[in-house]
Design a protein around this motif. Structure first.
Motif, PDB file in Angstrom:
ATOM      1  N   GLN A   1       0.848  -1.195   0.000  1.00  0.00           N
ATOM      2  CA  GLN A   1       0.000   0.000   0.000  1.00  0.00           C
ATOM      3  C   GLN A   1       0.887   1.249   0.000  1.00  0.00           C
ATOM      4  O   GLN A   1       1.745   1.401   0.872  1.00  0.00           O
TER       5      GLN A   1
ATOM      6  N   LEU B   1       1.798  -5.714   3.143  1.00  0.00           N
ATOM      7  CA  LEU B   1       0.659  -6.296   3.873  1.00  0.00           C
ATOM      8  C   LEU B   1       0.356  -7.673   3.298  1.00  0.00           C
ATOM      9  O   LEU B   1       0.095  -7.819   2.100  1.00  0.00           O
ATOM     10  N   LEU B   2       0.424  -8.664   4.142  1.00  0.00           N
ATOM     11  CA  LEU B   2       0.294 -10.044   3.681  1.00  0.00           C
ATOM     12  C   LEU B   2      -1.156 -10.389   3.349  1.00  0.00           C
ATOM     13  O   LEU B   2      -2.073 -10.003   4.086  1.00  0.00           O
TER      14      LEU B   2
ATOM     15  N   PRO C   1      -5.570 -10.769   7.667  1.00  0.00           N
ATOM     16  CA  PRO C   1      -4.420 -10.903   8.577  1.00  0.00           C
ATOM     17  C   PRO C   1      -4.826 -10.705  10.043  1.00  0.00           C
ATOM     18  O   PRO C   1      -4.174 -11.259  10.929  1.00  0.00           O
TER      19      PRO C   1
ATOM     20  N   ILE D   1      -2.886 -13.696  11.565  1.00  0.00           N
ATOM     21  CA  ILE D   1      -1.623 -13.301  12.210  1.00  0.00           C
ATOM     22  C   ILE D   1      -1.608 -13.687  13.703  1.00  0.00           C
ATOM     23  O   ILE D   1      -0.636 -14.280  14.178  1.00  0.00           O
TER      24      ILE D   1
ATOM     25  N   ILE E   1       4.615 -17.515  12.921  1.00  0.00           N
ATOM     26  CA  ILE E   1       4.903 -16.116  12.577  1.00  0.00           C
ATOM     27  C   ILE E   1       6.344 -15.936  12.110  1.00  0.00           C
ATOM     28  O   ILE E   1       6.634 -15.049  11.304  1.00  0.00           O
TER      29      ILE E   1
ATOM     30  N   SER F   1       6.020  -8.690  14.224  1.00  0.00           N
ATOM     31  CA  SER F   1       5.337  -9.094  15.448  1.00  0.00           C
ATOM     32  C   SER F   1       6.302  -9.068  16.636  1.00  0.00           C
ATOM     33  O   SER F   1       7.499  -9.325  16.486  1.00  0.00           O
TER      34      SER F   1
ATOM     35  N   GLU G   1       7.577  -1.780  11.321  1.00  0.00           N
ATOM     36  CA  GLU G   1       6.406  -1.288  12.064  1.00  0.00           C
ATOM     37  C   GLU G   1       6.122  -2.222  13.231  1.00  0.00           C
ATOM     38  O   GLU G   1       5.889  -3.416  13.045  1.00  0.00           O
TER      39      GLU G   1
ATOM     40  N   ASP H   1       3.338   1.479  15.287  1.00  0.00           N
ATOM     41  CA  ASP H   1       2.094   1.286  14.529  1.00  0.00           C
ATOM     42  C   ASP H   1       0.879   1.461  15.434  1.00  0.00           C
ATOM     43  O   ASP H   1       0.966   1.260  16.650  1.00  0.00           O
TER      44      ASP H   1
ATOM     45  N   GLU I   1      -2.897   6.854   9.361  1.00  0.00           N
ATOM     46  CA  GLU I   1      -3.423   5.636   8.725  1.00  0.00           C
ATOM     47  C   GLU I   1      -4.902   5.807   8.404  1.00  0.00           C
ATOM     48  O   GLU I   1      -5.607   6.546   9.096  1.00  0.00           O
TER      49      GLU I   1
ATOM     50  N   GLY J   1      -3.934   5.499   3.039  1.00  0.00           N
ATOM     51  CA  GLY J   1      -5.339   5.138   3.135  1.00  0.00           C
ATOM     52  C   GLY J   1      -5.961   4.922   1.776  1.00  0.00           C
ATOM     53  O   GLY J   1      -5.328   5.166   0.741  1.00  0.00           O
ATOM     54  N   PHE J   2      -7.192   4.465   1.793  1.00  0.00           N
ATOM     55  CA  PHE J   2      -7.890   4.126   0.556  1.00  0.00           C
ATOM     56  C   PHE J   2      -8.052   5.339  -0.350  1.00  0.00           C
ATOM     57  O   PHE J   2      -8.226   5.207  -1.552  1.00  0.00           O
TER      58      PHE J   2
ATOM     59  N   PRO K   1      -4.143  -1.475  -0.671  1.00  0.00           N
ATOM     60  CA  PRO K   1      -2.983  -2.351  -0.892  1.00  0.00           C
ATOM     61  C   PRO K   1      -3.172  -3.077  -2.235  1.00  0.00           C
ATOM     62  O   PRO K   1      -4.277  -3.531  -2.534  1.00  0.00           O
TER      63      PRO K   1
HETATM   64  P1  C2E Z   1      -1.600  -2.377  10.088  1.00  0.00           P
HETATM   65  O1  C2E Z   1      -0.139  -2.652  10.073  1.00  0.00           O
HETATM   66  O2  C2E Z   1      -2.066  -1.278  10.952  1.00  0.00           O
HETATM   67  O3  C2E Z   1      -1.999  -2.150   8.569  1.00  0.00           O
HETATM   68  C1  C2E Z   1      -2.952  -1.213   8.140  1.00  0.00           C
HETATM   69  C2  C2E Z   1      -4.266  -1.894   7.853  1.00  0.00           C
HETATM   70  O4  C2E Z   1      -5.235  -0.910   7.534  1.00  0.00           O
HETATM   71  C3  C2E Z   1      -4.220  -2.841   6.663  1.00  0.00           C
HETATM   72  O5  C2E Z   1      -5.141  -3.908   6.933  1.00  0.00           O
HETATM   73  C4  C2E Z   1      -4.736  -1.966   5.530  1.00  0.00           C
HETATM   74  O6  C2E Z   1      -5.289  -2.695   4.451  1.00  0.00           O
HETATM   75  C5  C2E Z   1      -5.797  -1.181   6.271  1.00  0.00           C
HETATM   76  N1  C2E Z   1      -6.086   0.102   5.630  1.00  0.00           N
HETATM   77  C6  C2E Z   1      -5.242   0.910   4.945  1.00  0.00           C
HETATM   78  N2  C2E Z   1      -5.863   2.035   4.557  1.00  0.00           N
HETATM   79  C7  C2E Z   1      -7.150   1.946   4.984  1.00  0.00           C
HETATM   80  C8  C2E Z   1      -8.307   2.819   4.879  1.00  0.00           C
HETATM   81  O7  C2E Z   1      -8.267   3.901   4.310  1.00  0.00           O
HETATM   82  N3  C2E Z   1      -9.450   2.379   5.463  1.00  0.00           N
HETATM   83  C9  C2E Z   1      -9.522   1.175   6.104  1.00  0.00           C
HETATM   84  N4  C2E Z   1     -10.711   0.823   6.624  1.00  0.00           N
HETATM   85  N5  C2E Z   1      -8.461   0.344   6.227  1.00  0.00           N
HETATM   86  C10 C2E Z   1      -7.281   0.733   5.679  1.00  0.00           C
HETATM   87  P2  C2E Z   1      -4.761  -5.429   6.667  1.00  0.00           P
HETATM   88  O8  C2E Z   1      -3.921  -5.545   5.448  1.00  0.00           O
HETATM   89  O9  C2E Z   1      -6.030  -6.202   6.758  1.00  0.00           O
HETATM   90  O10 C2E Z   1      -3.836  -5.801   7.893  1.00  0.00           O
HETATM   91  C11 C2E Z   1      -4.327  -5.797   9.198  1.00  0.00           C
HETATM   92  C12 C2E Z   1      -3.215  -5.934  10.208  1.00  0.00           C
HETATM   93  O11 C2E Z   1      -2.607  -7.229  10.092  1.00  0.00           O
HETATM   94  C13 C2E Z   1      -2.069  -4.941   9.986  1.00  0.00           C
HETATM   95  O12 C2E Z   1      -2.416  -3.701  10.544  1.00  0.00           O
HETATM   96  C14 C2E Z   1      -0.944  -5.643  10.701  1.00  0.00           C
HETATM   97  O13 C2E Z   1      -1.021  -5.426  12.081  1.00  0.00           O
HETATM   98  C15 C2E Z   1      -1.250  -7.102  10.416  1.00  0.00           C
HETATM   99  N6  C2E Z   1      -0.405  -7.551   9.293  1.00  0.00           N
HETATM  100  C16 C2E Z   1      -0.627  -7.471   7.959  1.00  0.00           C
HETATM  101  N7  C2E Z   1       0.401  -7.992   7.252  1.00  0.00           N
HETATM  102  C17 C2E Z   1       1.298  -8.407   8.176  1.00  0.00           C
HETATM  103  C18 C2E Z   1       2.599  -9.033   8.084  1.00  0.00           C
HETATM  104  O14 C2E Z   1       3.169  -9.272   7.012  1.00  0.00           O
HETATM  105  N8  C2E Z   1       3.226  -9.339   9.283  1.00  0.00           N
HETATM  106  C19 C2E Z   1       2.657  -9.054  10.491  1.00  0.00           C
HETATM  107  N9  C2E Z   1       3.331  -9.381  11.618  1.00  0.00           N
HETATM  108  N10 C2E Z   1       1.460  -8.463  10.605  1.00  0.00           N
HETATM  109  C20 C2E Z   1       0.790  -8.130   9.466  1.00  0.00           C
END
Ligand code: C2E
Ligand code: MG
Ligand code: MG
Ligand code: MG
Length: 280
Positions: A46, A62-63, A75, A79, A88, A116, A146, A176, A233, A254-255, A260
């Motif tokens: 993203q 973002l996975l 996730p 996660i 993890i 993590s 992060e 974060d 964010e 953000g969107f 992403p």
């Molecule tokens: P995060 O690190 O806080 O990532 C931001 C989340 O907000 C992402 O959700 C993203 O898609 C979402 N987002 C971005 N812009 C907007 C927006 O404008 N509106 C809304 N409603 N959402 C938005 P995502 O991808 O579902 O990931 C959720 C959480 O999962 C992440 O929060 C992070 O904590 C975790 N995560 C994702 N990928 C990984 C990874 O590779 N490793 C680890 N350890 N955690 C991950």
């Protein structure tokens, strides 16, 4: 009768509990399988948008997991299960490797990776990351990790040591989801981080809740006084973006700018960064 009712409730609760545990076990089993294959897990990216120049300066990895029968699994669901089961570590390695690979196509961008607290508690975490960066010829200054607050309040000192070693290499650290944990603005003074990512829940209230606006302004002010960068964010509306820029928030995510997207779509987004908002 009361006894029967009580037993009934317990029975329902019990069966719901069983169902939940079964779902968890299924996810755990399927995630283990997904990690052995290459077609279900993919890192999306993203864009991170610099307010002052209106350009993309980096991306957050973002996975994504596409389950073969259940479709996309968030996730936020898998996660935590990966953290509890030790998977993890393998996930973190997959994300870092995929990101280094993808990042070759965007030498001018920074890459932010979520880490993590469990990974950071591994005494060899910093060494493993450093080795991976070397393998890919990836400049450590382009990497930002992060973390959430739990990683920074680890009592053992291992997380601190890992972070110190990585920061010495030039890797930056972002806190974060700021505002959702235990940190007070006061604690921010003591944290060893380079950037604060203000949680999306505060950005949501922009234009609707004066309380949230005041909080975000206070965070931005304090961060600036401490020499820290700020990212907002979850920026979804032009009004939110404009206001965040006006109060001096450095970077926006953000969107409104972009969801992403797969790695292959990033270059196209970079070339029309100035139009992102019109097409969002
Ligand atoms: P995060 O690190 O806080 O990532 C931001 C989340 O907000 C992402 O959700 C993203 O898609 C979402 N987002 C971005 N812009 C907007 C927006 O404008 N509106 C809304 N409603 N959402 C938005 P995502 O991808 O579902 O990931 C959720 C959480 O999962 C992440 O929060 C992070 O904590 C975790 N995560 C994702 N990928 C990984 C990874 O590779 N490793 C680890 N350890 N955690 C991950
Ligand atoms: Mg993040
Ligand atoms: Mg976040
Ligand atoms: Mg989050």
């Amino acid at each position: 009768h009361a006894k029967n009712a009580g037993r009934g409730r317990y029975a329902i609760f019990g069966s719901e509990m069983d169902a939940m545990l079964q779902v968890r076990r299924d996810i755990e089993r399927d995630l283990r399988l997904a990690l052995q294959r290459t077609d279900q897990l993919e890192v999306y990216f993203q864009p991170l948008f610099r307010a002052s120049t209106q350009t993309i300066i980096g991306v957050e990895a973002l996975l994504r997991w596409r389950h073969p029968t259940n479709g996309w699994i968030s996730p936020d669901v898998f996660i935590p299960i990966a953290e509890e089961t030790g998977m993890i570590e393998a996930i973190g390695e997959f994300v870092l490797r995929s990101s280094c690979e993808a990042a070759r196509a965007w030498p001018e961008l920074c890459i932010a990776i979520n880490v993590s607290a469990i990974e950071l508690r591994n005494p060899v975490f910093a060494v493993k990351v450093a080795a991976r960066l070397l393998e890919f010829g990836f400049d450590p200054h382009r990497l930002e990790l992060e973390l959430t607050e739990s990683a920074l309040t680890d009592a053992s000192g291992v997380c601190d040591q890992n972070l110190r070693a990585l920061r010495e290499l030039g890797v930056r650290v972002a806190l974060d989801d700021f505002g959702t944990g235990f940190s007070s603005l006061g604690r921010l003074q003591k944290l060893e981080v380079d950037r604060i990512k203000i949680d999306r829940s505060f950005i949501n209230g922009f234009g609707r809740s004066n309380g949230d606006e005041a909080i975000v302004e206070a965070i931005v002010e304090l961060a600036r006084a401490r020499g820290l960068k700020t990212t907002a964010e979850g920026v979804e509306t032009a009004e939110q973006g404009d206001h965040l820029q006006a109060i001096g928030c450095d970077d926006l995510q953000g969107f409104l700018y972009s969801r992403p997207v797969p790695a292959k779509d990033i270059s196209a987004l970079m070339h029309r960064a100035h139009d992102l908002r019109q097409t969002a």
